[in-house]
Scaffold this active site. Structure first.
Site, short mmCIF file in Angstrom:
data_model
loop_
_atom_site.label_atom_id
_atom_site.label_comp_id
_atom_site.label_asym_id
_atom_site.label_seq_id
_atom_site.Cartn_x
_atom_site.Cartn_y
_atom_site.Cartn_z
CB ALA A 284 -0.98 0.01 1.23
CB ALA B 66 4.77 10.37 -1.11
CG HIS C 127 5.77 3.07 1.89
ND1 HIS C 127 4.72 3.40 1.72
CD2 HIS C 127 6.06 2.33 2.81
CE1 HIS C 127 3.91 2.81 2.74
NE2 HIS C 127 4.52 2.05 3.59
CD GLN D 101 3.58 -5.41 11.62
OE1 GLN D 101 4.54 -6.03 10.85
NE2 GLN D 101 3.43 -4.25 11.58
N GLY E 30 10.47 4.89 8.57
CA GLY E 30 9.97 6.14 8.71
C GLY E 30 9.70 6.61 10.20
CD GLU E 31 12.58 11.29 11.86
OE1 GLU E 31 11.92 12.08 11.92
OE2 GLU E 31 13.93 11.38 12.01
CG ASP F 222 4.91 3.58 11.66
OD1 ASP F 222 3.85 3.50 12.35
OD2 ASP F 222 5.20 3.60 10.55
CB SER G 272 -0.91 6.76 7.33
OG SER G 272 -1.42 5.34 7.82
O1 PAF Z 1 6.03 0.01 9.18
C1 PAF Z 1 5.70 -1.15 8.50
O2 PAF Z 1 5.19 -1.06 7.38
C2 PAF Z 1 5.91 -2.56 9.21
O3 PAF Z 1 5.53 -2.39 10.86
C3 PAF Z 1 7.25 -3.32 8.98
C4 PAF Z 1 8.26 -2.50 9.61
C5 PAF Z 1 7.44 -3.47 7.39
C6 PAF Z 1 7.21 -4.63 9.65
O4 PAF Z 1 5.94 -5.39 8.95
#
Ligand code: PAF
Length: 297
Positions: free
Chosen positions: A47, A50, A52, A76, A162-163, A165, A200
């Protein structure tokens, strides 16, 4: 060298190779290593937006070769979270990566990452005690486990996160240090829409009305961050005001608004050292997070 190779290929970019197995990934990385090339890793759950692509560009600027991983990591997501609904469109992600020219997409299936009998979990204590830790039990262990695997599978020189997260970034930095994984963990500043909302993958869940309200999150955090550069102001008063303002702006639930030490995430009563304001709040069924430095952080 990386830049020269890329600009030479800019006219006709080769198709992005996609690999599904650790064996193929390792063979490719070994060949790059044998040619003396450095490797950057950008882990993602797809998904792509910009934000990423900014991670990919940063990896490309630092390293000869860039691997992007695409894996929606089931461990997760908690019960009742959006694992099933999480947006998945590999073709669209590949098209976006083609615009920046990554060298390889590693998109393993679930059994490649978690084969039958998988029994190991990586847990980072302390940094996960607060903020998203208690409200998303198991989340950071899921992240830490999959990121450890991705790092060990690809053995990059550097990995980019990314900062946005911020707690995740610190958790990953700590696990790499504690487990002696020889990789630099690089944080990349949050990319924002023109009005300030942090990009996001989950923003696409917002209705038009919720999207309009969402801008209150960065706006209010910025105001509080500014006020807290005065160390005599009490964090508790300012964050209480921020919570009220978010509810006034249309947020329906607030998980936290906190000001923490920028390295340890210890909650602060006054900002007398590098600090970060961090928040998680809901607009209907969408949970948004954001954070920014306070003062010198
Ligand atoms: O930030 C994310 O997209 C995910 O938490 C990661 C770091 C790819 C781990 O699955």
């Amino acid at each position: 060298m990386a830049m020269a190779a890329r600009s030479a290929g800019a006219a006709a970019r080769p198709t992005l190779p996609v690999m599904r197995t650790v064996a193929d990934l390792r063979r490719t990385v070994a060949a790059w290593r044998a040619a003396g090339q450095t490797v950057g890793l950008v882990p993602t759950m797809g998904a792509l937006h910009a934000g990423h692509l900014a991670l990919v560009r940063r990896a490309q600027a630092d390293c000869d070769r860039t691997i992007v991983t695409l894996f929606v990591n089931p461990t997760q997501f908690g019960a009742g979270e959006d694992f099933a609904a999480y947006p998945r469109d590999e073709a669209e992600d590949r098209a976006k990566l083609a615009t920046v020219g990554a060298d390889l997409l590693y998109a393993p299936g679930v059994t490649e990452i978690y084969p039958d009998g998988f029994a190991t979990t990586v847990t980072v204590a302390s940094l996960t005690d607060g903020l998203c830790g208690p409200v998303r039990p198991g989340h950071f262990s899921g992240v830490a486990t999959v990121v450890t695997k991705l790092l060990l599978q690809s053995l990059p020189d550097a990995a980019y996160f990314g900062e946005k997260d911020y707690q995740q970034l610190l958790v990953i930095r700590r696990l790499a240090r504690d487990l002696d994984i020889p990789v630099r963990i690089e944080g990349v500043p949050t990319v924002r829409d023109a009005d300030g909302l942090a990009l996001s993958s989950r923003n696409r869940y917002l209705s038009a009305g919720e999207r309009a309200a969402a801008v209150a999150l960065p706006t209010i955090l910025r105001q509080v961050a500014e006020r807290l550069t005065d160390p005599t102001r009490a964090v508790a008063d300012e964050t209480a005001r921020a919570r009220d303002a978010l509810l006034q702006a249309g947020f329906t639930r607030i998980d936290y608004v906190e000001v923490c030490d920028a390295e340890t995430l210890e909650p602060l009563a006054h900002v007398t050292r590098p600090a970060r304001i961090l928040a998680a709040a809901w607009l209907g069924s969408t949970r948004l997070i954001d954070n920014m430095p306070v003062g010198r952080a």
